[in-house]
Design a protein around this motif. Structure first.
Motif, PDB file in Angstrom:
ATOM      1  N   THR A  51       6.249  12.921   0.262  1.00  0.00           N
ATOM      2  CA  THR A  51       6.401  11.764  -0.631  1.00  0.00           C
ATOM      3  C   THR A  51       7.562  10.914  -0.160  1.00  0.00           C
ATOM      4  N   TYR A  52       7.477   9.606  -0.505  1.00  0.00           N
ATOM      5  CA  TYR A  52       8.430   8.644   0.020  1.00  0.00           C
ATOM      6  C   TYR A  52       8.969   7.766  -1.094  1.00  0.00           C
ATOM      7  N   SER A  53      10.181   7.309  -0.902  1.00  0.00           N
ATOM      8  CA  SER A  53      10.744   6.285  -1.791  1.00  0.00           C
ATOM      9  C   SER A  53      10.370   4.909  -1.244  1.00  0.00           C
ATOM     10  N   LEU A  54      10.606   3.882  -2.052  1.00  0.00           N
ATOM     11  CA  LEU A  54      10.282   2.518  -1.647  1.00  0.00           C
ATOM     12  C   LEU A  54      11.508   1.633  -1.810  1.00  0.00           C
TER      13      LEU A  54
ATOM     14  N   ASN B  30       0.846  -1.196   0.000  1.00  0.00           N
ATOM     15  CA  ASN B  30       0.000   0.000   0.000  1.00  0.00           C
ATOM     16  C   ASN B  30       0.888   1.256   0.000  1.00  0.00           C
ATOM     17  N   LEU B  31       0.650   2.171  -0.915  1.00  0.00           N
ATOM     18  CA  LEU B  31       1.428   3.412  -1.028  1.00  0.00           C
ATOM     19  C   LEU B  31       0.607   4.649  -0.671  1.00  0.00           C
ATOM     20  N   THR B  32      -0.592   4.452  -0.167  1.00  0.00           N
ATOM     21  CA  THR B  32      -1.462   5.600   0.126  1.00  0.00           C
ATOM     22  C   THR B  32      -0.835   6.460   1.230  1.00  0.00           C
ATOM     23  N   GLN B  33      -0.748   7.762   0.992  1.00  0.00           N
ATOM     24  CA  GLN B  33      -0.199   8.699   1.961  1.00  0.00           C
ATOM     25  C   GLN B  33      -1.299   9.640   2.446  1.00  0.00           C
TER      26      GLN B  33
ATOM     27  N   ILE C 146       6.603   7.117  -7.362  1.00  0.00           N
ATOM     28  CA  ILE C 146       5.401   6.601  -6.701  1.00  0.00           C
ATOM     29  C   ILE C 146       4.513   7.733  -6.189  1.00  0.00           C
ATOM     30  N   LEU C 147       4.811   8.957  -6.629  1.00  0.00           N
ATOM     31  CA  LEU C 147       4.129  10.142  -6.120  1.00  0.00           C
ATOM     32  C   LEU C 147       2.615  10.060  -6.270  1.00  0.00           C
ATOM     33  N   THR C 148       2.118   9.592  -7.444  1.00  0.00           N
ATOM     34  CA  THR C 148       0.679   9.639  -7.744  1.00  0.00           C
ATOM     35  C   THR C 148      -0.016   8.295  -7.591  1.00  0.00           C
ATOM     36  N   HIS C 149       0.661   7.302  -7.033  1.00  0.00           N
ATOM     37  CA  HIS C 149       0.107   5.943  -6.980  1.00  0.00           C
ATOM     38  C   HIS C 149      -0.340   5.579  -5.569  1.00  0.00           C
TER      39      HIS C 149
ATOM     40  N   PHE D 297       2.218  -0.440 -10.862  1.00  0.00           N
ATOM     41  CA  PHE D 297       1.508   0.389  -9.894  1.00  0.00           C
ATOM     42  C   PHE D 297       0.002   0.181 -10.015  1.00  0.00           C
ATOM     43  N   ASP D 298      -0.640   0.062  -8.887  1.00  0.00           N
ATOM     44  CA  ASP D 298      -2.104   0.088  -8.747  1.00  0.00           C
ATOM     45  C   ASP D 298      -2.803  -1.141  -9.328  1.00  0.00           C
ATOM     46  N   HIS D 299      -2.068  -2.073  -9.991  1.00  0.00           N
ATOM     47  CA  HIS D 299      -2.685  -3.338 -10.418  1.00  0.00           C
ATOM     48  C   HIS D 299      -1.576  -4.370 -10.614  1.00  0.00           C
ATOM     49  N   LYS D 300      -2.038  -5.592 -10.889  1.00  0.00           N
ATOM     50  CA  LYS D 300      -1.114  -6.711 -10.992  1.00  0.00           C
ATOM     51  C   LYS D 300      -0.262  -6.571 -12.253  1.00  0.00           C
ATOM     52  N   PRO D 301       1.070  -6.755 -12.139  1.00  0.00           N
ATOM     53  CA  PRO D 301       1.937  -6.594 -13.325  1.00  0.00           C
ATOM     54  C   PRO D 301       1.778  -7.768 -14.290  1.00  0.00           C
TER      55      PRO D 301
END
Length: 1423
Positions: A1282-1285, A1273-1276, A1339-1342, A1304-1308
């Motif tokens: 903003t954060y790195s991963l 989960n990347l929700t801020q 990952i700013l917008t995800h 991002f946001d779905h299965k690759p």
């Protein structure tokens, strides 16, 4: 060998008492003789004691004495006058400056073996050493003979009367005739009490003679003047109804009743309180001797405001005529070993253990009281106990309690005896008292033993008390307070240069009120010789404070008397005053010949042939530290020679042999009648010739005050630009014509500029020359010097400013003379100038010692320095300490005297720095001393801090804080602020035990009180600044133990020190400013961490803060309510959170101001490419001059600010803080205009990464899928952050490779050349992990990311890892993933934030870099 104690005949045996003999001397003290001005003999060599302190150098001050062969050189004294003893070349005498309090004893000796009923003469020669016309107070000395007659005390005395001033030293003999009623008599000299200047005298030829005719009243062989002896007998203390008899003051044969004068009072031995029966009494003071776990107290009688003739022991057990303050009776078969003191509820309380002296006349206790109420009755009492067990049948102690008063010219002694203190089966205390009525506002209270014996008579004393009995008599006290007792002391000496700051400290003992209930007023008098009131024009001088600070330059030369007047606020009639005399003397004069050059100390110029050359030393000479140079006080003589002519001597302008002028009759003229200005006419000097001009000025009233000024002048056809060179720190370059005097162990900074007719130079460069003495003509020859490593030693060779590090001088010690030449290259010509220096060497050939070699924190150590020599006077001595595991030194003490008393922290190595007048320092390492901490450091330590010298208080504060820091360091938990440079805290416990919490809260309370005490210290001098900064850096070191109040007080004190540092930054050396800024920077960073720690949840809330928050009624800001409501209420209350946040904001602002001030201070000392680094556990601070107009500062602190954001939204509670700032040449902040700035922020070792998750290969293989997937989960919750991963895989088999895909946001899906990576063995980190990193911009917008992982088989690994790039076969994977080994995974985030102008954390413009790891965060700034 000189005979120093002439015993003409022993005072023992019948032979000396033969009635057939004429008058003869029994002994005579001449004090011996010697060529050294100060005798090294002490009173013990002459078999007497004194309460005065002996001096062996310098000049005696109040309540001190010296044995000297000439009167010291002071303007008001008969300087050079010699002793009285006939035919005694270089004979010594006793020079005394009398004490300003009653009870001081000049001379005390006990004589045995006298013949009963024989008459004796006790005499000495006295002289007032003050010259006639000074109108100072005259000394008046009382000679006393005291005898015990049975249970009675007989005191006979004679006064010298006021010893007058004479035109020359005039000796007069004064004596006391007494009849011996016992074989032992105590002989004394005491001074009549007076306050004020004067009362300085010498004493010589102290003698005891026997007079053969018992009743004649005179010694026929000696012509002597006498005052009528006064004899008083006080009778037994046994209860009686009859009136006591008192012998008349004028007739020894007349007996009168008690109606003639106050009679002695009788007290009943035992525990009855004789003052409280039927009365409403109250205690004025009570001496319990304090408490402590150490067996021996390190306190001395002066702590409790009394004196004794007994020597104090601090170890072992007391022997004859000694005492100790102990909390248990020591082990001895005859004593009640282990018995404790009397004071109720006083665990480990101390008592006074005394082994009584064999001889009569010893004094156990002596104190003088002032401000008592006339006709009122008082009770003087104490508890006594015989230490000897019952059945030992030892002689039992018997103690007199005495109250002595002067009634007019009469001496009244009232006394009570304890009677023999009996032996018991256990230690048994009994109270004994003396009731006395006051007839004089000053009374001396004493305890003396009765009788003598060589064994037994061992006792303990406790709870010494003075009470006033309010209803015993009609006497009333208009005020309930005595007059305060005042002691004044100058910070330097009583002879002060004008360039020195003056600090007069006062020690005020107000007795029954606190200092806050008295008013203080300083009064300055100028004395020349009559003392007149002086009005200070400097409004910055506060004359209503406890201590008086007078800045340098405030007073003109001359003598001054400084009074402190103290008044009890509740009763203005209760007033005390004390004074101290100082003398202001001239500082070094700088004689400037040309006004335009006076700020620069320039020694060489070029001058136009067509212009008059004006010399005006009268108007433009200066004392750098003086108010004004008065040209009318001086004579002026001018000299000249041609510099290029060999052996051309200086000739006066008025000398016919003068070679400088071709036209000797009309080349120059004086411009005024006093010759303070002179003009050389145009065209009188030769073009292209170099001349040396010298002016000698001599004071009109003191021919020894003579100063030279010189200038080299090259005459040119057209006025050329003048190139000026001067010291950045003017005090570091003292004129020593024709050179400047510079210290070899300090950095030298020079600056140059062009003056007059200047264009912009094309180039500026420097040359360095070394100088050697030509033995033929004793001139200095200059040779170009090329250092091996120029970058390290010389900075700025191609700029206007030049810095020479101390390494250049220390690595070339054989070179004394240096020349620094600056060359300015213009388009059509080149100009240059030189700056010549002579190195100042430090003091040499001395040594220092420390005594004792071991002790506790309360031990008063004595450091003695001796035999230090220097061509300049020694200015001061400083003591520095450092721990074995740290190179940082801390100032512990400083003094202008070679003897220093101090208390020491534990485990410190010690260095003495000996500094000469011009600041050159020698270092001396002291032998290691063993200092142990007190077994229990608790609030009782605060009781040791009152009424002591501020330096000793500061040392105890530093020692206590250091111990607390060590205790915290050894028990530190993860719930604490981790110092910078700390290792990983794997070995630290995560549990805070109860004892740690108790220690933390108690230490916090003590630290707060220590800081409140320290805030009363005045900080005015450089040494005080260094000392106080050292204390603050240690006192604030442990953030867990800083209350909010402590943080507020410490922050303001740090700011105060930073402001003082900035004001004197151009007066102190680079080395000193580096040391001071380190301590101040540590202090402000410590305070910042302390106030932020609870907000960040990094420390437990201290009890004091919690209690204060609950009692506070202030409303907090509603805007914070929603944030606080989420916060853990067990950690921080709403109210405390609000107030802590507001305080943190204020402290943050003060910290920024402190950092700005120390940046500005340091900038004065930095040159191009020079970098200063402070690298401590509290702060990393670096400042670098990158070019002539840009300065870069970097700061790292242990804890980031809380900001205005709820902690769980910012996650800064385990973050370090990093700051990068650019400044211009005025240290104003610049906007940083760069494409990208890289910096690293170290992580707090307390930062806990999420644990690795173990993945079982069997379970994964059962899933039967192409990849094994992970959703993150990347929700801020805060859009501004903003954060790195970081996605980590830890294979248990390091030979395994993986294919990683993500989206991002779905299965690759494996249908793209994007979002995949290979993990091959070559990609393993040092921790044997595979890491996939995505910076914060990706990952700013995800809202989420899904990782898929697949182990590569052997063939796939060979293909994919070998090519290390996308391969088409990756798109054709159809087989299920098969994992052959277990592995572990973990994901975590990192971030780079900054605080905006509203104190909110933001991440806009900051990118987290790929070099981020567990130990540091890499950041790039594009904002």
């Amino acid at each position: 060998m000189n005979e120093i104690f002439k015993i003409l005949r022993k005072a023992e045996g019948a032979a000396s008492c033969s009635a057939a003999n004429s008058s003869r001397s029994l002994w005579l003290i001449t004090f011996g003789a010697g060529t050294d001005p100060y005798s090294q003999q002490t009173p013990s060599h002459f078999n007497f004691t004194t309460t005065y302190q002996q001096r062996f150098d310098g000049d005696s001050i109040v309540a001190q004495f010296a044995l000297m062969n000439k009167v010291t050189n002071l303007s008001e004294r008969h300087a050079g006058a010699e002793d009285h003893t006939p035919n005694d070349a270089n004979g010594y005498m006793m020079l005394i400056d009398l004490a300003t309090y009653d009870g001081s004893v000049i001379f005390n000796t006990t004589v045995h073996g006298l013949c009963i009923d024989s008459q004796y003469e006790f005499s000495a020669y006295f002289a007032n050493i003050v010259k006639k016309g000074r109108n100072l107070l005259e000394p008046n000395i009382c000679l006393l003979a005291t005898q015990h007659i049975g249970h009675n005390l007989s005191v006979q005395r004679s006064w010298t009367g006021n010893l007058p001033e004479y035109n020359e030293l005039t000796w007069s003999k004064h004596g006391l005739l007494f009849t011996a009623s016992t074989s032992s008599v105590v002989l004394q000299m005491i001074a009549k009490d007076n306050y004020g200047k004067g009362r300085d005298l010498v004493i010589d030829d102290i003698e005891l003679r026997v007079c053969s005719s018992v009743s004649s009243g005179y010694c026929p062989s000696v012509r002597t003047t006498y005052l009528t002896p006064y004899i008083q007998t006080v009778f037994s203390d046994e209860p009686t109804t009859a009136q006591n008899s008192i012998t008349s003051t004028t007739d020894p044969n007349r007996t009168s009743t008690a109606a003639d004068m106050s009679s002695a009072s009788t007290a009943t031995s035992g525990i009855i309180d004789s003052c409280s029966v039927g009365n409403s009494s109250r205690s004025l003071w009570l001496i319990t001797f304090g408490a402590g776990i150490d067996l021996y107290s390190q306190q001395t009688p002066s702590t409790f405001n009394f004196t004794t003739t007994y020597k104090q022991r601090f170890d072992g057990y007391s022997i004859v005529a000694q005492f100790a303050l102990m909390n248990k009776v020591p082990s001895n078969s005859d004593w009640h070993a282990g018995s404790e003191d009397h004071t109720p509820n006083d665990a480990n309380g101390y008592m006074m253990l005394v082994n009584l002296a064999e001889n009569e006349g010893s004094v156990i206790f002596n104190t003088t009281l002032h401000g008592l109420c006339i006709d009122s009755q008082y009770e003087f009492s104490a508890y006594f106990a015989n230490m000897v067990k019952k059945g030992r049948n030892s002689p039992e102690p018997n103690i007199y309690l005495l109250a002595t008063q002067y009634i007019g010219h009469n001496l009244s002694v009232q006394r009570s005896s304890t009677g023999n203190l009996s032996e018991y089966n256990r230690l048994t205390w009994s109270k004994h008292t003396l009731l006395f009525t006051v007839h004089n506002s000053s009374v001396i209270l004493s305890m003396v033993p009765v009788g003598g014996n060589w064994f037994g008579r061992d006792l303990v004393i406790d709870d010494i008390e003075l009470r006033v009995c309010s209803t015993v008599s009609s006497g009333s006290c208009p005020s309930e307070c005595y007059k305060p007792v005042i002691n004044l002391q100058s910070s330097i000496s009583q002879e002060i240069r004008q360039d020195q700051n003056i600090l007069i400290t006062s020690n005020i003992r107000p007795h029954c009120v606190e200092l806050s209930f008295i008013t203080m007023k300083w009064i300055l008098l100028t004395c020349s010789p009559t003392c007149l009131s002086l009005t200070l024009s400097d409004r910055s001088i506060d004359t209503s404070y406890k201590d008086l600070f007078i800045p340098s330059q405030s007073l003109a030369c001359g003598s001054y008397r400084i009074y402190l007047k103290v008044t009890i606020t509740a009763n203005s009639t209760v007033v005390s005053s004390s004074s101290i005399d100082i003398r202001i003397i001239e500082s070094t004069l700088i004689t400037n010949l040309i006004p335009k050059l006076l700020p620069y100390n320039t020694l060489f110029i070029t001058y136009d042939h067509e212009e008059d050359l004006i010399f005006n030393p009268g108007d433009y000479s200066i004392d750098l530290h003086h108010i004004k140079f008065n040209k009318n006080d001086w004579f002026y003589e001018y000299y000249c020679r041609i510099s290029t002519m060999d052996n051309d001597a200086f000739h006066s302008f008025e000398d016919s042999a003068q070679s400088c002028f071709s036209n000797k009759s009309n080349s120059w003229t004086y411009n005024d009648s006093i010759h303070s200005s002179l003009a050389i006419f145009a065209q009188s000097l030769q073009i292209n010739e170099t001349y040396e001009f010298l002016v000698q000025i001599t004071h009109r009233n003191d021919s020894s005050a003579r100063v030279n000024g010189s200038l080299k002048v090259k005459i040119v056809h057209t006025q050329s630009p003048l190139i000026m060179i001067s010291c950045v720190i003017s005090s570091m370059c003292s004129p020593n014509l024709p050179f400047h005097y510079v210290n070899h162990n300090a950095q030298l900074s020079l600056y140059s500029f062009c003056y007059l007719n200047c264009a912009s130079p094309l180039n500026v460069s420097w040359n360095v020359y070394r100088g050697t003495i030509n033995v033929t003509d004793q001139t200095v020859q200059w040779t170009l010097f090329i250092p091996q490593d120029r970058k390290l030693e010389i900075l700025g060779l191609h700029t206007r400013n030049l810095s020479i590090t101390k390494d250049l001088f220390s690595e070339n010690k054989q070179i004394i003379y240096w020349r620094f030449e600056v060359i300015y290259s213009f388009e059509l010509f080149t100009h240059r100038n030189t700056f010549d220096i002579e190195l100042n060497d430090p003091p040499i050939n001395g040594s220092c010692s420390i005594d004792p070699s071991n002790g506790t924190m309360m031990t008063l150590f004595r450091i003695q320095c001796s035999n230090w020599t220097d061509q300049d006077p020694i200015r001061d001595y400083s003591i520095y300490g450092f721990t074995p595991n740290s190179s940082k030194t801390m100032m512990l003490a400083y003094s202008t005297e070679p003897t220093i008393y101090l208390r020491l922290p534990t485990n410190f190595n010690l260095i003495v720095k000996i500094r000469d007048t011009f600041g050159c320092v020698a270092h001396y390492s002291l032998p290691k001393v063993i200092v142990t901490k007190e077994d229990a450091l608790n609030k009782s330590i605060l009781g040791q801090l009152f009424g002591q010298d501020p330096k000793l208080i500061g040392q105890l504060i530093l020692s206590t804080s250091y111990i607390f820091n060590e205790i915290h360091r050894q028990s530190r938990t993860s719930l604490s602020i981790t110092p910078l440079h700390s290792e990983n805290l794997d070995q630290m416990t995560n549990v805070t035990n109860a004892s740690t919490i108790v220690n933390t809260n108690e230490h916090a309370e003590i630290r707060e009180e220590l800081l409140k005490i320290m805030n009363n210290f005045s900080t005015t001098t450089r040494n005080e600044l260094k000392f106080h900064a050292s204390i603050l850096s240690i006192l604030t070191q442990t953030a867990n133990e800083l209350t909010k109040t402590t943080c507020v007080l410490a922050s303001k004190k740090c700011l105060q020190l930073a402001k003082l540092l900035r004001s004197i930054a151009n007066q102190i050396s680079y080395e000193d400013i580096q040391s001071i800024t380190t301590d101040i920077a540590e202090c402000t960073s410590n305070v910042f961490s302390g106030i932020q720690a609870s907000l960040q949840g990094r420390v437990d809330i201290l009890d004091l803060d919690s209690i204060r928050a609950k009692t506070s009624l202030d409303e907090y800001d509603d805007r914070l309510d929603s944030l606080v409501s989420h916060y853990d209420q067990n950690i921080l209350s709403k109210n405390n959170f609000y107030h802590q946040a507001q305080t943190a904001n204020d402290i943050n602002n003060e910290m920024n101001e402190v950092l700005s001030l120390i940046t500005s201070s340091l900038h004065l000392h930095l040159n191009l490419n020079q970098k200063l680094v402070i690298n401590s556990s509290s702060i990393v601070f670096s400042l670098e001059q990158v070019n002539t107009s840009v300065l870069i500062r970097e700061i790292i602190q242990p804890l980031a600010s809380f900001g205005q954001t709820y902690p769980s939204l910012s996650y800064t509670n385990y973050s370090r803080s990093y700051s990068l700032t650019e400044f211009d040449e005025n240290t104003d902040e610049l906007d940083m205009k760069r494409n990208s700035i890289e910096f690293f922020i170290p992580r707090d070792p307390n930062f806990i990464l999420p644990p690795m998750k173990f993945e079982n290969m069997t379970i994964i293989n059962e899933k039967k899928s192409l990849f094994y997937y992970y959703l993150i989960n990347l929700t801020q919750t805060n859009p501004n952050l903003t954060y790195s991963l970081h996605f980590e895989i830890y294979p248990l088999d390091v030979n395994i490779s993986y294919l990683l895909i993500y989206d991002f946001d779905h299965k690759p899906q494996l249908n793209s050349r994007q979002n995949w990576t290979l993990f091959c063995p070559a990609n393993l980190t040092g921790e044997k992990m595979y890491v996939h990193f995505l910076d914060n911009t990706h990952i700013l917008t995800h809202h989420s990311i899904v990782y898929g992982i697949r182990q590569l088989n052997f063939d796939e690994m060979n293909v994919f890892c070998l090519n290390k790039r996308f391969h088409p076969s990756l798109m054709k994977i159809t087989q299920y993933a098969t994992f052959s080994s277990h592995y572990q995974i973990r994901s975590y985030q990192s971030a780079c934030f900054y605080l905006d102008s509203n104190n909110n954390w933001q991440s806009y413009g900051l990118t987290v870099g790929p070099s981020t790891n567990h130990y540091q965060t890499q950041c790039f700034s594009t904002y």
